[in-house]
Design an enzyme around this catalytic site. Structure first.
Site, short mmCIF file in Angstrom:
data_model
loop_
_atom_site.label_atom_id
_atom_site.label_comp_id
_atom_site.label_asym_id
_atom_site.label_seq_id
_atom_site.Cartn_x
_atom_site.Cartn_y
_atom_site.Cartn_z
N ARG A 121 7.74 -17.01 0.90
CA ARG A 121 6.68 -16.59 0.20
C ARG A 121 5.21 -16.62 0.64
NH1 ARG A 121 9.80 -14.96 -3.98
NH2 ARG A 121 11.30 -16.68 -5.02
N LYS A 143 -3.80 -6.45 7.92
CA LYS A 143 -2.58 -5.75 8.04
C LYS A 143 -1.64 -6.30 8.98
CE LYS A 143 -4.57 -1.28 6.74
NZ LYS A 143 -5.14 0.20 7.40
N GLU A 185 -10.03 1.69 21.09
CA GLU A 185 -10.66 1.07 19.77
C GLU A 185 -12.17 0.78 19.77
OE1 GLU A 185 -8.65 1.53 17.22
OE2 GLU A 185 -6.45 1.26 17.56
N LYS A 223 -15.25 -4.34 12.23
CA LYS A 223 -14.16 -4.30 11.61
C LYS A 223 -14.31 -5.29 10.31
CE LYS A 223 -9.64 -4.00 10.91
NZ LYS A 223 -8.42 -4.05 11.59
N GLU A 233 -7.89 -0.81 1.57
CA GLU A 233 -7.91 0.56 1.86
C GLU A 233 -7.67 1.48 0.28
OE1 GLU A 233 -6.12 1.36 5.73
OE2 GLU A 233 -5.84 3.58 4.94
N ARG A 238 -12.30 1.69 4.59
CA ARG A 238 -11.12 1.37 5.70
C ARG A 238 -10.53 2.15 6.25
NH1 ARG A 238 -7.58 -4.31 5.73
NH2 ARG A 238 -6.99 -4.07 7.93
N ASN A 242 -9.31 4.80 10.85
CA ASN A 242 -8.14 5.51 11.19
C ASN A 242 -8.56 6.74 12.01
OD1 ASN A 242 -6.13 4.05 10.13
ND2 ASN A 242 -6.48 4.85 8.11
N HIS A 245 -6.34 8.37 14.61
CA HIS A 245 -4.99 7.73 14.39
C HIS A 245 -3.93 8.41 13.84
CE1 HIS A 245 -7.19 4.28 15.71
NE2 HIS A 245 -6.06 3.27 15.46
N HIS A 249 -0.99 8.34 15.95
CA HIS A 249 0.26 7.52 15.57
C HIS A 249 1.47 8.51 15.53
CE1 HIS A 249 -1.41 4.03 12.95
NE2 HIS A 249 -1.27 3.87 14.20
N HIS A 262 -0.42 2.20 22.39
CA HIS A 262 -0.99 2.78 21.26
C HIS A 262 -2.51 3.26 21.41
CE1 HIS A 262 -2.72 2.46 17.13
NE2 HIS A 262 -3.88 1.70 17.71
#
Ligand code: GLY
Length: 367
Positions: A121, A143, A185, A223, A233, A238, A242, A245, A249, A262
């Protein structure tokens, strides 16, 4: 040592950036108050260079350590590896008093962070990013997750690290493509939040992998501030990360994971987003030219040459988890350093943008 703090009430943490700091990982983890049996997760490539350094440093600080290897590459970011790693931790007698050390690039960080978030957990996770992408972006902000064939990061969790240790010396051993993709990035950060950084990136030698820790810290701080404003987000801040992206993506997923790195897919996505920004938010063409030239300077591809159809990209886009009620907010630029979320980008406009990024640009690398 340049230190960036991420202030998030109960889960605040520091990002430590210094050349050679890898050798002091154990003492710094101890100083951060993290205790227990360390599960060091890394990939076979990183392990060759850095596992022994980090393992010895942890042991010298008094930690018991078990090491867990994953195969290198984006294809390891999958549920099978989550299961294999979890089994491996159980076999090494880890329990809720353990902690995870993620040593590597974005794949290791996202996967190990996800395992840390669900094992017993949830265990503390120390991120030790060894690529540009990971040091300026993916190791920060919590993330974590894995890909599915239908899309990137479709299964995951928010799990903030307890500490981030970034050693720019680890960038010296990166293959050229992996080094350069990270600058997609960095350029993104400049485009959305720090236009003053553009001149610096233009003056850097892309063949010199000795990166100033201040540049890593400057990007980590961009960041960190965004994550502090909008950790989950929810407010839209946030989501500005993207930029490039959405289409990026979709291209990455359509090209089969691992074909395009990426950052390379993001570079193509940025070209699409710049085209859309000129159409929708009136971005000046001169700024588009400057950003495209900067991507070229960093050897990033700008021309989509693979056999991927617009339909395949749209199918991947429609599975994007950021779609809400059939709409997908799109990050566009208004001016240097000023990004917004727009609801005005239609299916037809995206098609136009994808056609646009298939057109050659002189001097550009194709992908
Ligand atoms: N890499 C984007 C984010 O962390 O939100």
């Amino acid at each position: 040592m340049p230190t960036v703090s991420v202030n998030l009430k109960d889960c605040s943490y520091d990002i430590l950036v210094e050349q050679g700091v890898l050798h002091r990982a154990g003492e710094l983890i101890k100083a951060a108050g993290i205790e227990g049996h360390a599960a060091l997760i890394t990939d076979a490539n990183i392990s060759l260079h850095y596992s022994d350094i980090v393992k010895s440093s942890l042991q010298a600080a008094g930690y018991k350590v078990s090491a867990h290897l994953i195969p290198p590459g984006e294809t390891s970011k999958c549920m099978d590896q989550v299961q294999l790693l979890s089994r491996s931790l159980i076999e090494q007698h880890h329990d809720r008093s353990s902690f995870v050390v993620a040593l590597g690039g974005g794949v290791v960080g996202d996967l190990a962070g996800f395992v840390a978030s669900i094992f017993y957990r949830g265990l503390p996770c120390v991120q030790i990013p060894t690529t540009v992408v990971a040091q300026v972006d993916s190791a920060i902000g919590g993330k974590t997750g894995v890909n599915e064939p239908e899309g990137k990061n479709l299964i995951g969790s928010f799990h903030q690290p307890s500490l981030v240790i970034s050693d720019p010396d680890t960038l010296l051993t990166l293959p050229d493509r992996v080094f350069h993709e990270g600058f997609a990035e960095v350029i993104k950060h400049a485009a959305i939040r720090d236009a003053d950084m553009l001149g610096h990136l233009e003056s850097m030698d892309p063949n010199n992998k000795s990166v100033d820790p201040e540049l890593i810290a400057r990007n980590a701080a961009i960041k960190a501030r965004i994550v502090e404003e909008d950790e989950r987000e929810q407010s839209g801040t946030r989501a500005l990360l993207n930029f490039g992206h959405t289409v990026g993506h979709a291209i990455e997923a359509s090209a089969e994971y691992g074909t395009l790195l990426h950052g390379e897919a993001i570079s193509l996505g940025v070209r699409a987003a710049l085209y859309l920004s000129e159409k929708v938010t009136g971005l000046k063409a001169s700024y588009t030219e400057r950003l495209l030239a900067l991507h070229r300077h960093w050897n990033l591809p700008l021309v989509l040459e693979t056999e991927i159809s617009n339909d395949a990209i749209h199918t991947a886009l429609s599975r994007d988890k950021k779609f809400k009620n059939g709409k997908r907010p799109f990050v566009l630029l208004c001016s240097p350093g000023d990004a917004v979320l727009s609801e005005e980008v239609t299916h037809d406009l995206i098609n136009e943008a994808i056609d646009h990024i298939r057109t050659p640009i002189e001097g550009s690398v194709a992908a």
